[in-house]
Design a protein around this motif. Structure first.
Motif, PDB file in Angstrom:
ATOM      1  N   GLY A 268      16.153  19.166  23.121  1.00  0.00           N
ATOM      2  CA  GLY A 268      15.424  18.271  22.233  1.00  0.00           C
ATOM      3  C   GLY A 268      14.377  17.482  22.988  1.00  0.00           C
ATOM      4  O   GLY A 268      14.543  17.183  24.176  1.00  0.00           O
ATOM      5  N   LEU A 269      13.265  17.158  22.300  1.00  0.00           N
ATOM      6  CA  LEU A 269      12.165  16.406  22.902  1.00  0.00           C
ATOM      7  C   LEU A 269      11.764  15.250  21.991  1.00  0.00           C
ATOM      8  O   LEU A 269      11.859  15.339  20.768  1.00  0.00           O
ATOM      9  CB  LEU A 269      10.938  17.298  23.120  1.00  0.00           C
ATOM     10  CG  LEU A 269      11.076  18.503  24.055  1.00  0.00           C
ATOM     11  CD1 LEU A 269       9.801  19.345  23.992  1.00  0.00           C
ATOM     12  CD2 LEU A 269      11.356  18.068  25.479  1.00  0.00           C
ATOM     13  N   ALA A 270      11.284  14.177  22.603  1.00  0.00           N
ATOM     14  CA  ALA A 270      10.617  13.086  21.885  1.00  0.00           C
ATOM     15  C   ALA A 270       9.525  12.562  22.797  1.00  0.00           C
ATOM     16  O   ALA A 270       9.624  12.649  24.025  1.00  0.00           O
ATOM     17  CB  ALA A 270      11.598  11.975  21.526  1.00  0.00           C
ATOM     18  N   SER A 271       8.460  12.019  22.193  1.00  0.00           N
ATOM     19  CA  SER A 271       7.371  11.484  22.997  1.00  0.00           C
ATOM     20  C   SER A 271       7.001  10.086  22.538  1.00  0.00           C
ATOM     21  O   SER A 271       7.218   9.707  21.383  1.00  0.00           O
ATOM     22  CB  SER A 271       6.141  12.406  22.930  1.00  0.00           C
ATOM     23  OG  SER A 271       5.643  12.483  21.609  1.00  0.00           O
ATOM     24  N   GLY A 272       6.444   9.307  23.470  1.00  0.00           N
ATOM     25  CA  GLY A 272       6.015   7.945  23.194  1.00  0.00           C
ATOM     26  C   GLY A 272       5.660   7.262  24.501  1.00  0.00           C
ATOM     27  O   GLY A 272       5.965   7.772  25.583  1.00  0.00           O
ATOM     28  N   ASP A 273       5.047   6.112  24.412  1.00  0.00           N
ATOM     29  CA  ASP A 273       4.626   5.375  25.613  1.00  0.00           C
ATOM     30  C   ASP A 273       5.759   4.459  26.052  1.00  0.00           C
ATOM     31  O   ASP A 273       5.805   3.290  25.723  1.00  0.00           O
ATOM     32  CB  ASP A 273       3.360   4.570  25.305  1.00  0.00           C
ATOM     33  CG  ASP A 273       2.786   3.893  26.535  1.00  0.00           C
ATOM     34  OD1 ASP A 273       3.313   4.095  27.642  1.00  0.00           O
ATOM     35  OD2 ASP A 273       1.790   3.152  26.382  1.00  0.00           O
ATOM     36  N   TRP A 274       6.695   5.022  26.842  1.00  0.00           N
ATOM     37  CA  TRP A 274       7.874   4.247  27.239  1.00  0.00           C
ATOM     38  C   TRP A 274       7.505   3.062  28.120  1.00  0.00           C
ATOM     39  O   TRP A 274       8.125   2.000  28.010  1.00  0.00           O
ATOM     40  CB  TRP A 274       8.878   5.121  27.994  1.00  0.00           C
ATOM     41  CG  TRP A 274       9.155   6.485  27.472  1.00  0.00           C
ATOM     42  CD1 TRP A 274       9.190   7.633  28.199  1.00  0.00           C
ATOM     43  CD2 TRP A 274       9.434   6.882  26.115  1.00  0.00           C
ATOM     44  NE1 TRP A 274       9.462   8.714  27.395  1.00  0.00           N
ATOM     45  CE2 TRP A 274       9.625   8.286  26.118  1.00  0.00           C
ATOM     46  CE3 TRP A 274       9.537   6.190  24.913  1.00  0.00           C
ATOM     47  CZ2 TRP A 274       9.916   9.009  24.961  1.00  0.00           C
ATOM     48  CZ3 TRP A 274       9.814   6.908  23.749  1.00  0.00           C
ATOM     49  CH2 TRP A 274      10.009   8.283  23.777  1.00  0.00           C
ATOM     50  N   ASP A 275       6.522   3.230  29.029  1.00  0.00           N
ATOM     51  CA  ASP A 275       6.234   2.193  30.022  1.00  0.00           C
ATOM     52  C   ASP A 275       5.025   1.329  29.671  1.00  0.00           C
ATOM     53  O   ASP A 275       4.556   0.530  30.485  1.00  0.00           O
ATOM     54  CB  ASP A 275       6.060   2.809  31.410  1.00  0.00           C
ATOM     55  CG  ASP A 275       5.075   3.977  31.414  1.00  0.00           C
ATOM     56  OD1 ASP A 275       4.432   4.231  30.378  1.00  0.00           O
ATOM     57  OD2 ASP A 275       4.955   4.631  32.464  1.00  0.00           O
ATOM     58  N   ASN A 276       4.506   1.472  28.443  1.00  0.00           N
ATOM     59  CA  ASN A 276       3.438   0.599  27.937  1.00  0.00           C
ATOM     60  C   ASN A 276       2.175   0.610  28.807  1.00  0.00           C
ATOM     61  O   ASN A 276       1.521  -0.423  28.967  1.00  0.00           O
ATOM     62  CB  ASN A 276       3.952  -0.844  27.791  1.00  0.00           C
ATOM     63  CG  ASN A 276       5.034  -0.972  26.749  1.00  0.00           C
ATOM     64  OD1 ASN A 276       4.854  -0.590  25.596  1.00  0.00           O
ATOM     65  ND2 ASN A 276       6.177  -1.497  27.153  1.00  0.00           N
ATOM     66  N   ASP A 277       1.819   1.796  29.326  1.00  0.00           N
ATOM     67  CA  ASP A 277       0.627   1.875  30.169  1.00  0.00           C
ATOM     68  C   ASP A 277      -0.523   2.612  29.500  1.00  0.00           C
ATOM     69  O   ASP A 277      -1.530   2.910  30.142  1.00  0.00           O
ATOM     70  CB  ASP A 277       0.964   2.512  31.518  1.00  0.00           C
ATOM     71  CG  ASP A 277       1.437   3.957  31.395  1.00  0.00           C
ATOM     72  OD1 ASP A 277       1.676   4.426  30.259  1.00  0.00           O
ATOM     73  OD2 ASP A 277       1.578   4.630  32.441  1.00  0.00           O
TER      74      ASP A 277
END
Length: 483
Positions: free
Chosen positions: A305-314
């Protein structure tokens, strides 16, 4: 050791020498180019869970900016494709985009501010990619199961989009046992009919939607594990799809897909979970809808499974990977140009199968949820703001938890969850208490081997409904949210 006073005296002497020699004058600006523009603020905010459907999208920069256009300020809707609209703000520090149409309820919006944007003195911007969710209108989070779309053999996955551009949300299903993808057209009131079946797509397993060619309609990508490939299906604009040859090969056991603008250039790219190679492949779009394999990164045992997003707020999109064989989730951090490195592994997630991203606790950063098939549970992973995660809750008694979806089921402006429990032939509705912990408020049964979920407003009443890919039942269940 030299004293600070000695160093200070040396600095003064150096300054006097520069002055006497005519160097270091304060008016020599030609040797110091203006800094690159950086994003200072956004509206709607990054990761907002309930942006107004008629929102104008605005980005404020650190300096005055030249005018934007559709290639430099790019907006993609998860249910609509690349959006058209009017740009404003050239000559000021705030650039704005007013879409021609309102967002669909609960639609995820991705914005790319490319380096095609520049300051009024010609310095290119630092690329920035972010997402937010559109608000819903009402809903109770109580679902009925009034209908299903049948004759879909071995449905593994289902995705949403307005394929035909008629203003209602349609569906597509990956039919593992039928080696096909079916296009399900909404009649406008939330009932669906199969209008196209695309063959041959052997063992079709993973499915995702995106406007790969930037023409304003949504296309599809299909993961084909037995052929170690991904096939691109191009939309003709009226909801009819054609396979684009050749398929993308060199992908060992391609299982799951995710879409996003990894390199910040304004077009949508793809990531592929290679179940058989314990890796994730990064496919970069050449801007016209064809893809090149740019990187293969080890991710853990049997990524599923995959998910994407800006985890580190950069300002770039990262990826999370559910490793069913490794009982873990790997965090892959983007360097800003579409190249990834593994920065954290969260273990003790038995049979981690699928993922969902959202700001569960409303603190502005993006959290994760993990369906763990082996543990019959969902784990809530809270982001500390810099892209590392802590497990703050485990929701149990979800037999063979297989699929996850996020959405605001009850219209209270926070994101809830739904879980497909394959072993229990059911979907569980998990209600967010507003601070990022969840309570199971309903179990919807008679969904044989429920494997995957999709979210959208099928009946046009403003709240979010669900669709369930029922592999054992050979159908897609249509679950309608009650007002």
């Amino acid at each position: 050791m030299k004293s600070r006073r000695w160093l200070y005296s040396l600095a003064v002497l150096s300054a006097l020498c520069l002055s006497a020699c005519g160097g270091g004058s304060s008016d020599d600006s030609s040797s110091s180019p203006a800094p690159q523009p950086e994003v200072a603020s956004l509206a709607p905010a990054a990761n907002a869970a309930s942006a107004a459907s008629a929102s104008t999208i605005a980005a404020t920069f650190s300096t005055a900016m030249a005018a934007a256009d559709s290639t430099s300020f790019v907006v993609n809707g998860s249910q609509t494709g690349k959006l058209t609209g009017a740009f404003s703000g050239g000559g000021t520090s705030t650039l704005a985009f007013d879409p021609d149409f309102d967002f669909f309820p609960g639609e995820e919006i991705e914005v790319t501010l490319t380096d095609g944007l520049s300051s009024t003195v010609g310095r290119p911007a630092i690329p920035y990619v972010y997402r937010f969710w559109a608000a819903v209108a009402g809903g109770t989070g109580v679902f009925l199961n009034p209908s299903s779309v049948a004759s879909l053999n071995g449905v593994r996955a289902v995705v949403v989009g307005d394929w035909d551009g008629d203003g209602d949300i349609d569906l597509a299903s990956a039919n593992f046992d039928a080696n096909s993808v079916a296009i399900l057209q909404n009649n406008g009131s939330g009932t669906f009919v199969v209008v196209q079946t695309i063959f041959p797509l052997a063992d079709a397993t993973g499915l995702t939607a995106g406007d790969w060619d930037g023409d304003g309609d949504l296309d599809l990508a299909v993961a084909i594990p037995s052929n170690n490939s991904v096939t691109i299906l191009n939309n003709n604009g009226a909801g009819s799809f054609t396979s684009v040859a050749p398929s993308i090969t060199g992908l060992t056991g391609a299982t799951a897909l995710a879409a996003g603008d990894w390199d910040g250039d304004g077009d949508l790219d793809i990531a592929v979970a290679n179940f058989g190679a314990n890796s994730v492949a990064i496919l970069l779009n050449n801007s016209s809808g064809s893809f090149s394999l740019a990187q293969t990164i080890s991710s853990g045992f049997n990524p599923e499974g995959l998910a994407s997003g800006d985890w580190d707020n950069d300002g770039d999109l990262d990826i999370a990977v559910a490793n069913s064989g490794g009982n873990s989730v790997a965090i892959l951090t983007n360097n800003g140009s579409g190249s990834f490195s593994q920065t954290q592994t969260l273990s003790t997630l038995s049979g981690a199968t699928s993922l969902a991203a959202g700001d569960w606790d409303g603190d502005g950063d993006l959290d994760l949820a993990v369906a763990s098939r082996g543990a019959n549970s969902v784990a809530i992973l809270q982001n500390n703001g810099s892209g590392t995660f802590t497990n703050i809750q485990t929701i149990s008694s979800l037999l063979n938890a297989a699929g996850l979806a996020a959405g605001d089921w009850d219209g209270d402006s926070d994101l809830d969850l739904a879980v497909a429990s394959r072993g229990a032939n059911s979907v569980a509705i998990l209600q967010n208490n507003g601070s990022g912990t969840f309570t199971n408020i309903q179990t919807i049964s008679s969904l044989l081997n429920a494997a995957g979920l999709a979210v959208g407003d099928w009946d046009g009443d403003g709240d979010l409904d669900l669709a369930s890919a029922n592999q054992g039942g050979n159908n897609v269940g249509i679950l309608v949210n009650q007002p």
